[in-house]
Each structure stands twice: as C-alpha cells, then as structure tokens.
Enzyme design. Sequence first.
Site, PDB file in Angstrom:
ATOM      1  N   ASP A 218       0.866  -1.170   0.000  1.00 13.21           N
ATOM      2  CA  ASP A 218       0.000   0.000   0.000  1.00 13.21           C
ATOM      3  C   ASP A 218       0.910   1.230   0.000  1.00 13.21           C
ATOM      4  O   ASP A 218       1.374   1.668  -1.051  1.00 13.21           O
ATOM      5  CB  ASP A 218      -0.907  -0.113   1.234  1.00 13.21           C
ATOM      6  CG  ASP A 218      -2.052   0.865   1.242  1.00 13.21           C
ATOM      7  OD1 ASP A 218      -1.810   2.049   1.513  1.00 13.21           O
ATOM      8  OD2 ASP A 218      -3.198   0.441   0.986  1.00 13.21           O
TER       9      ASP A 218
ATOM     10  N   ASP B 266      -8.057  -8.914   4.996  1.00 21.48           N
ATOM     11  CA  ASP B 266      -9.226  -8.838   5.881  1.00 21.48           C
ATOM     12  C   ASP B 266      -9.719  -7.419   6.074  1.00 21.48           C
ATOM     13  O   ASP B 266      -9.007  -6.445   5.821  1.00 21.48           O
ATOM     14  CB  ASP B 266      -8.859  -9.378   7.256  1.00 21.48           C
ATOM     15  CG  ASP B 266      -7.943  -8.399   8.012  1.00 21.48           C
ATOM     16  OD1 ASP B 266      -6.901  -8.042   7.449  1.00 21.48           O
ATOM     17  OD2 ASP B 266      -8.300  -7.976   9.125  1.00 21.48           O
TER      18      ASP B 266
HETATM   19  P1  XMP Z   1       1.803  -0.511   3.795  1.00 20.77           P
HETATM   20  O1  XMP Z   1       0.947   0.738   3.733  1.00 20.77           O
HETATM   21  O2  XMP Z   1       2.819  -0.401   4.875  1.00 20.77           O
HETATM   22  O3  XMP Z   1       0.771  -1.600   4.262  1.00 20.77           O
HETATM   23  O4  XMP Z   1       2.372  -0.856   2.458  1.00 20.77           O
HETATM   24  C1  XMP Z   1       0.887  -2.921   3.984  1.00 20.77           C
HETATM   25  C2  XMP Z   1      -0.055  -3.708   4.854  1.00 20.77           C
HETATM   26  O5  XMP Z   1      -1.284  -2.991   5.047  1.00 20.77           O
HETATM   27  C3  XMP Z   1      -2.401  -3.833   4.939  1.00 20.77           C
HETATM   28  N1  XMP Z   1      -3.245  -3.334   3.836  1.00 20.77           N
HETATM   29  C4  XMP Z   1      -4.440  -3.807   3.489  1.00 20.77           C
HETATM   30  N2  XMP Z   1      -5.176  -4.810   4.000  1.00 20.77           N
HETATM   31  N3  XMP Z   1      -6.852  -4.396   2.382  1.00 20.77           N
HETATM   32  C5  XMP Z   1      -6.398  -5.089   3.448  1.00 20.77           C
HETATM   33  O6  XMP Z   1      -7.074  -6.001   3.892  1.00 20.77           O
HETATM   34  C6  XMP Z   1      -6.187  -3.376   1.812  1.00 20.77           C
HETATM   35  O7  XMP Z   1      -6.653  -2.771   0.843  1.00 20.77           O
HETATM   36  C7  XMP Z   1      -4.907  -3.067   2.406  1.00 20.77           C
HETATM   37  N4  XMP Z   1      -3.969  -2.141   2.115  1.00 20.77           N
HETATM   38  C8  XMP Z   1      -2.964  -2.344   2.994  1.00 20.77           C
HETATM   39  C9  XMP Z   1      -1.844  -5.204   4.684  1.00 20.77           C
HETATM   40  O8  XMP Z   1      -1.784  -5.895   5.907  1.00 20.77           O
HETATM   41  C10 XMP Z   1      -0.439  -4.990   4.184  1.00 20.77           C
HETATM   42  O9  XMP Z   1       0.439  -6.020   4.538  1.00 20.77           O
END
Ligand code: XMP
Length: 184
Positions: free
Chosen positions: A108, A164
Amino acid sequence: MEFSDVENDLAEVLLTESDIHEKIAELARAIEADYDGEKLLVVGVLRGAVMVMADLARELKLPGLEMDWMAVSSYGAGTQSSGVVRILKDLDSDLEGRKVLIVEDIIDSGLTLSWLRANLESRGAASVEICALLRKPDAAKVEVDVRYVGFDIPNKFVVGYGLDFAEKYRNLRGVAVLAPHVYS
Ligand code: XMP
Ligand code: MG
C-alpha cells in the site's frame, strides 16, 4: 467462500480465483528461473500472505525451498498505515548468508515492506527480494523495489484471499473492493 456469500458487503470484484492462480503460476516461473538450483528461504508475512504463500510455495519447483513466517504490525486502528512497524512474531531461521524472498499480500504505502527489507538485510542475508500479489501504485509513500508483482490495483480498500477487514473476508477465494458502508 465465494463472492456471492457476502455479496452485499462488496462494491466490486477485482480478481477471481482463476485470475489469481494464473498469475501465481506466472510469478512462480519467474522465481524458478532466478533461483534455479539455489536454497531459497521464502518468508511469509502473517497474516495476510497466508494464501499467497500456500499457493506460491506449492507452485514453485525449487527442491531447496524453505518456508518461514513473520508477523508485523504497521497499523494502529482503521485502514491507514502508520509507518511504525512492530515485530509481533519473529523468524525462526538464521538469515546469515541466505537468499530470502519476502512474500506479501499487498503493498500500500510501502512503509511496511521497506522497513522489513532493511530489517532482514541487517541480519546478514545474502539477498532480500520481495514478491507481492497486489500493489496500489497510487498509495505509494516510499519507493520499494519489488522484484515480483502480481497485479497493480486501484487505491481502494480490498479484501479476500488473505486480506481482511476486522479479521473477516480472509477466506474469500478472490479479491474484491469492500463496500464503503461496511467500514464507515
Ligand atoms: P503498507 O501501507 O505499509 O501496508 O504498504 C501494507 C499492509 O497494510 C495492509 N493493507 C491492506 N489490508 N486491504 C487489506 O485487507 C487493503 O486494501 C490493504 N492495504 C494495505 C496489509 O496488511 C499490508 O500487509
Ligand atoms: Mg499484511
């Protein structure tokens, strides 16, 4: 669980089970080519990457493959990355001299993975690469060099195939955008 079982909670289906399995086979062929004859350690990031790990590991024809797991937390409450990463469960393996492939469900902001890669590199790994099934290019806050990416998706909150919302929907076979009424 199928999309139809939670129809009212979903705004849009992004990836079906077969889209995902086709892509995982493609990723596996690329990884096999890069690690042919090597002893690769794949590190799954709990809990979201459980499904990707299970399918990718079984697809990989690498006899020297080993699997380990880490749990990290970068989220406080809600759906925004804080950038603060905590190790909730560490690896059992010694990384000294190892070739490591981190397997993630989604990138993300990129904050979790850039922290995780630096952390694993600092333990003396010979190499640390990343495989992520999903990436949200429009959400990137830091540049992360990801060697293997499945799909680039829109900057919306998605669930299914390990992902989730409040621990639900992980057991969906595909990936879908969560309907806003579920979390707002
Ligand atoms: P970052 O922002 O550090 O986040 O790259 C990575 C972690 O955030 C969670 N994440 C999500 N989980 N739907 C989810 O269920 C989403 O759209 C989403 N976006 C980020 C996920 O745990 C990932 O490892
Ligand atoms: Mg995750």
